[in-house]
Design a protein around this motif. Sequence first.
Motif, PDB file in Angstrom:
ATOM      1  N   ARG A  43       0.908  -1.075   0.154  1.00 13.11           N
ATOM      2  CA  ARG A  43       0.004   0.124  -0.044  1.00 13.11           C
ATOM      3  C   ARG A  43       0.831   1.170  -0.138  1.00 13.11           C
ATOM      4  NH1 ARG A  43      -4.053   1.396   4.820  1.00 13.11           N
ATOM      5  NH2 ARG A  43      -1.987   1.740   5.990  1.00 13.11           N
ATOM      6  N   GLN A  44       0.661   2.201  -0.638  1.00 15.96           N
ATOM      7  CA  GLN A  44       1.116   3.175  -0.885  1.00 15.96           C
ATOM      8  C   GLN A  44       0.329   4.455  -0.622  1.00 15.96           C
ATOM      9  OE1 GLN A  44       4.356   3.485  -1.474  1.00 15.96           O
ATOM     10  NE2 GLN A  44       4.408   1.188  -2.196  1.00 15.96           N
ATOM     11  N   LEU A  45       0.487   5.267   0.396  1.00 14.87           N
ATOM     12  CA  LEU A  45      -0.135   6.524   0.795  1.00 14.87           C
ATOM     13  C   LEU A  45       0.223   7.704   0.411  1.00 14.87           C
ATOM     14  CD1 LEU A  45      -1.143   5.297   4.459  1.00 14.87           C
ATOM     15  CD2 LEU A  45      -2.563   5.160   2.332  1.00 14.87           C
ATOM     16  N   LEU A  46      -0.379   8.556  -0.373  1.00 17.09           N
ATOM     17  CA  LEU A  46       0.065   9.828  -1.023  1.00 17.09           C
ATOM     18  C   LEU A  46      -1.025  10.797  -0.761  1.00 17.09           C
ATOM     19  CD1 LEU A  46       1.488   7.810  -3.770  1.00 17.09           C
ATOM     20  CD2 LEU A  46       3.124   9.394  -2.718  1.00 17.09           C
ATOM     21  N   LEU A  47      -0.315  12.149  -0.322  1.00 20.57           N
ATOM     22  CA  LEU A  47      -1.184  13.008  -0.296  1.00 20.57           C
ATOM     23  C   LEU A  47      -0.515  14.348  -1.115  1.00 20.57           C
ATOM     24  CD1 LEU A  47      -3.513  14.614   1.353  1.00 20.57           C
ATOM     25  CD2 LEU A  47      -1.875  15.212   2.921  1.00 20.57           C
ATOM     26  N   GLY A  48      -1.300  14.894  -1.771  1.00 20.45           N
ATOM     27  CA  GLY A  48      -1.008  16.024  -2.648  1.00 20.45           C
ATOM     28  C   GLY A  48      -1.801  17.409  -2.126  1.00 20.45           C
ATOM     29  N   VAL A  49      -1.059  18.362  -2.069  1.00 16.40           N
ATOM     30  CA  VAL A  49      -1.651  19.726  -1.583  1.00 16.40           C
ATOM     31  C   VAL A  49      -1.313  20.679  -2.551  1.00 16.40           C
ATOM     32  CG1 VAL A  49      -1.653  21.325   0.226  1.00 16.40           C
ATOM     33  CG2 VAL A  49      -1.206  18.997   0.730  1.00 16.40           C
ATOM     34  N   ARG A  50      -2.384  21.472  -2.960  1.00 11.66           N
ATOM     35  CA  ARG A  50      -2.035  22.566  -3.998  1.00 11.66           C
ATOM     36  C   ARG A  50      -1.684  23.643  -3.120  1.00 11.66           C
ATOM     37  NH1 ARG A  50      -6.388  23.370  -8.864  1.00 11.66           N
ATOM     38  NH2 ARG A  50      -5.593  25.133  -9.946  1.00 11.66           N
ATOM     39  N   ILE A  51      -0.319  24.039  -3.494  1.00  7.24           N
ATOM     40  CA  ILE A  51       0.461  25.211  -2.794  1.00  7.24           C
ATOM     41  C   ILE A  51       0.645  26.552  -3.650  1.00  7.24           C
ATOM     42  CG2 ILE A  51       1.724  23.496  -1.201  1.00  7.24           C
ATOM     43  CD1 ILE A  51       3.988  24.180  -3.337  1.00  7.24           C
ATOM     44  N   GLN A  52       0.128  26.625  -4.810  1.00  9.32           N
ATOM     45  CA  GLN A  52       0.462  27.741  -5.592  1.00  9.32           C
ATOM     46  C   GLN A  52      -0.253  27.765  -6.979  1.00  9.32           C
ATOM     47  OE1 GLN A  52       4.371  29.897  -6.996  1.00  9.32           O
ATOM     48  NE2 GLN A  52       3.776  30.879  -5.212  1.00  9.32           N
ATOM     49  N   GLU A  53      -0.898  28.824  -7.252  1.00  9.94           N
ATOM     50  CA  GLU A  53      -1.595  28.916  -8.710  1.00  9.94           C
ATOM     51  C   GLU A  53      -0.317  29.654  -9.402  1.00  9.94           C
ATOM     52  OE1 GLU A  53      -4.420  27.994  -9.563  1.00  9.94           O
ATOM     53  OE2 GLU A  53      -4.751  27.495  -7.588  1.00  9.94           O
ATOM     54  N   ARG A  54      -0.080  28.882 -10.686  1.00  4.22           N
ATOM     55  CA  ARG A  54       0.596  29.602 -11.619  1.00  4.22           C
ATOM     56  C   ARG A  54       0.637  30.724 -12.656  1.00  4.22           C
ATOM     57  NH1 ARG A  54       3.775  26.118 -15.061  1.00  4.22           N
ATOM     58  NH2 ARG A  54       5.661  27.331 -14.608  1.00  4.22           N
ATOM     59  N   SER A  55      -0.986  30.478 -13.056  1.00  2.00           N
ATOM     60  CA  SER A  55      -1.568  31.388 -14.053  1.00  2.00           C
ATOM     61  C   SER A  55      -3.017  30.981 -14.104  1.00  2.00           C
ATOM     62  CB  SER A  55      -0.868  31.412 -15.431  1.00  2.00           C
ATOM     63  OG  SER A  55      -1.051  30.125 -15.979  1.00  2.00           O
ATOM     64  N   GLY A  56      -3.926  32.096 -14.495  1.00  2.00           N
ATOM     65  CA  GLY A  56      -5.244  31.724 -14.896  1.00  2.00           C
ATOM     66  C   GLY A  56      -5.462  30.723 -15.673  1.00  2.00           C
ATOM     67  N   GLN A  57      -6.575  29.856 -15.701  1.00  2.00           N
ATOM     68  CA  GLN A  57      -6.785  28.860 -16.403  1.00  2.00           C
ATOM     69  C   GLN A  57      -7.119  29.378 -18.028  1.00  2.00           C
ATOM     70  OE1 GLN A  57      -9.816  26.361 -15.259  1.00  2.00           O
ATOM     71  NE2 GLN A  57      -8.887  25.753 -13.140  1.00  2.00           N
ATOM     72  N   ALA A  58      -7.703  30.391 -17.969  1.00  2.00           N
ATOM     73  CA  ALA A  58      -7.832  30.798 -19.381  1.00  2.00           C
ATOM     74  C   ALA A  58      -6.996  31.369 -20.029  1.00  2.00           C
ATOM     75  CB  ALA A  58      -9.072  32.212 -19.577  1.00  2.00           C
ATOM     76  N   GLN A  59      -5.953  32.094 -19.283  1.00  4.36           N
ATOM     77  CA  GLN A  59      -4.446  32.476 -19.881  1.00  4.36           C
ATOM     78  C   GLN A  59      -3.833  30.935 -20.287  1.00  4.36           C
ATOM     79  OE1 GLN A  59      -2.984  34.714 -17.140  1.00  4.36           O
ATOM     80  NE2 GLN A  59      -4.006  36.670 -17.647  1.00  4.36           N
ATOM     81  N   ALA A  60      -3.694  30.066 -19.277  1.00  7.37           N
ATOM     82  CA  ALA A  60      -2.851  28.907 -19.642  1.00  7.37           C
ATOM     83  C   ALA A  60      -3.473  28.016 -20.874  1.00  7.37           C
ATOM     84  CB  ALA A  60      -3.011  28.032 -18.468  1.00  7.37           C
ATOM     85  N   ARG A  61      -4.882  28.031 -20.953  1.00  7.95           N
ATOM     86  CA  ARG A  61      -5.641  27.634 -22.067  1.00  7.95           C
ATOM     87  C   ARG A  61      -5.030  28.055 -23.445  1.00  7.95           C
ATOM     88  NH1 ARG A  61     -11.497  25.884 -20.295  1.00  7.95           N
ATOM     89  NH2 ARG A  61     -10.930  24.541 -18.395  1.00  7.95           N
TER      90      ARG A  61
END
Length: 850
Positions: A123-141
């Motif tokens: 068993r592998q237990l992994l936790l991801g935490v969103r720590i920073q936005e890099r840019s707006g989604q619309a701009q990125a797309r």
Amino acid sequence: MKIVKAVGKFLGVAGDRSAPPPRYVALADGLTVVETHAEAWYVLSSSNTDLMSEAARDAEHDQASSALARILAGYECHLRILWSPLNAADYRAEAEELFTAGDYAAWADARVERLDGLALSQRQLLLGVRIQERSGQAQARSRSGVQDALGIRKTGIPQRELARLDALARRLGRQLETTPWRAKPAPVEVLAWMIAREQHRATSLPTPNSAGVISGAKLAALTRGRVIPYPDHVRVMDAQGEVAAWTSVLTMDSFPEEMESPGPGEWLRTVSEITYVPEYDEEGVDPDVQILPVNPEPSVRFKVLHRRDALKLTEETRKLAKEQGDSAAQHSAATPAADIIETEETMTQLARDMKREDVTLLEDHPRLVVSSDVSLEDLRSKIDAVTTHYGGLGIEVSVASEEQKELWLETLPGDKIRVPDLNHIRTVSALAGSWFWGGASVGDDTGPVIGYLTGSTPGLVRNDLTGGSQRGDATTTAFIGRSGRGKTTAMMMSLLDAAFRGSFVLALDFKGDMGGLVAAGRRFGLTAHLVETGSQFAGVADLFTLLTGESAERAQTEVPAQLGIALPQHLRMRGAETPIQSAVNEVIAAGDPAVWKVIEHLRQSSDELARETGEALYELAQTGLGAPFMGRPTGDAALMRPEPGIWVVQIPGISLPGPDDDREDWSVHQRLSVALVHSMLAFGISMAGRKDLRGLRKAIAVPEVHVLTATREGSSFLQYIARVGRALQTALVIDTQDPESLAKLTGLIEQITTMFGFQLTTAEQQDALAALLDLPVGEHTRALIQAIGVDYDQEIRHGHAIMRDRRFQSATVQFDVPSVELLELLSTTPKVDSGTEGTSLTKEPQGVGV
């Protein structure tokens, strides 16, 4: 834009369902960077909860709830529980560092072959935490779309940004280290595996560059593949266009209002307990394999609300319930519905708890990913098992129809919530009560594999008998339980591991059933000797021979003491100890001393008392118990030497007096028994204490330890070895059927670092064992100890035990012998004796185990 979102929510299509898959920019230790944001990823440690006391469980649950409320408040988090196949071949590589003696490669190969057959998952237990936005989604797309069209899209990340993200991840990681999960940044290799495994490609993982980063073409290769969505599943295609796996995402639609923990409330821990019966169509399938684990993989995205927001939501819900109640009271019914009243009261109580305690709310989106690489029918059989399991807990689980693609993408690290409709609002204590990090965990982190866990989560169990000194820890290991449950075989397996580590292993075999240890050692190329009582083994326990090096001076006092023990009482009363000491001094002065020479010197003395003493000792030296320590060697027996290898000294049939028996009342058999054991104890103390042997690993094993604990000298020896073992790099291994008597030896009990409890059947012994294992004393633990030695059909289960490790964690484990051949060699039945292999085991075998 708000109108569009509102319409979408009304139509049931809210959320970013149409967003493209996550575009990975870089992977580094503890970091996953996509175009729109960065996530910190941590590996969580399992906690041993199967046998944890109620008070300890409550304390750890409160710590986890507090950690969620304090540390992760406001963060968007992604919890993944994954299963990885055990790579048994890694143990072969470990053997090069673990073992140094004998044919350790063959020993490791036997274990590897057995592990391949067990096919355990980890068993592998992994936790991801969103720590920073890099840019707006619309701009990125828009940016990525234009760059893709022009073929100029960049795939790297500035080193300065990566350093800043690394600092953020490590700052949060330092807080998560103090939680019950003991979080550590996930190595970049683990993150690459987590992303690549979703494509079910059998390609090797990319290696990070010199800076520890995976990016560019290497990173793009991780997600190279094709997934075809169907209404109730997705099909993952391999490089040849064939189906590599069938995967379905299940949603957890409803939970009971209240769930108990331990019990149904542990809905994330219990995924490891779900099994199913596959339908075998192929010929040649092992008919004994009837039940297999499903291993569903939970993916839970959640966000812990700040206390202020949680209180606001609670108050709004309370007001809404109150308004509904007031409205109902104005109508003909005149009485609000019971659930409206209950909701208002519950919200009032919850608000009070949040103000007084470290409690807040969270919003979570639990999903279960079920996969099969066999067939679609096999996948559906697994899904049925999962829904049935959770249905029994009162949890409604269903296949998300027509949204498999969106939900499958949602489970990927670096993605987002695409289907927000299937969410739940609950307290942080409810998520903590799922015990996603709970299960079974025990044993050393490194060292020889001795078996596997039999608790609620699978895994290997490791234990290194001789590792205590390197850790600066105690060095005593105890095997406790009734006869015939595998204690001695388990001990012999551990002693073999110690011998392959280059240790000197001395086993005092009072029962006479450990001859198989020598046979097994020789089979795998170890130096191994069996020493038995009898005239043919004359001189093997001569203290002048055993006490060498800096211990040689001790022989001048130890030999007279030993001969004084064997001497008839009437000669002792006449002062025979004086001529014995004089003879010892003269033999030492002449050089090349031996006990038999002391006896001959006495026989040839002109003093009448000396001659009588010599004649009495000479006659006793002709007996099976007297010959080993004061007989004249015949040259056929191998002498015990302080060097790496296995020495089994079989002394069956000895009779030691009790600590309260008067010496004058000792029988001849008792005197000789004590004198012979005196040689072994003096040799053991000498081996442990010699400065020139401090660098040599040593293990002294005492099966049926109650034989020694019944005497003052034996108890002192055991407590001495236990107390100085760490400093002298000497491990003490004991085996007993009587935990009550063992518990009275405080000096010994204090030094036990690892303990294995096998079946016991009386309440008194069960309570004594429970106390030693650090388990709650009571009816539940008694039932556990009673059941540990039997299988489901109530037949005897050998080698099954409760292990308490050096961290005071306890779990049920199964000792595992790698092969039938080794099991037969280690057999403790009477047929295994000095006649094994058709020759005396004290002689070197011809062409065996090379």
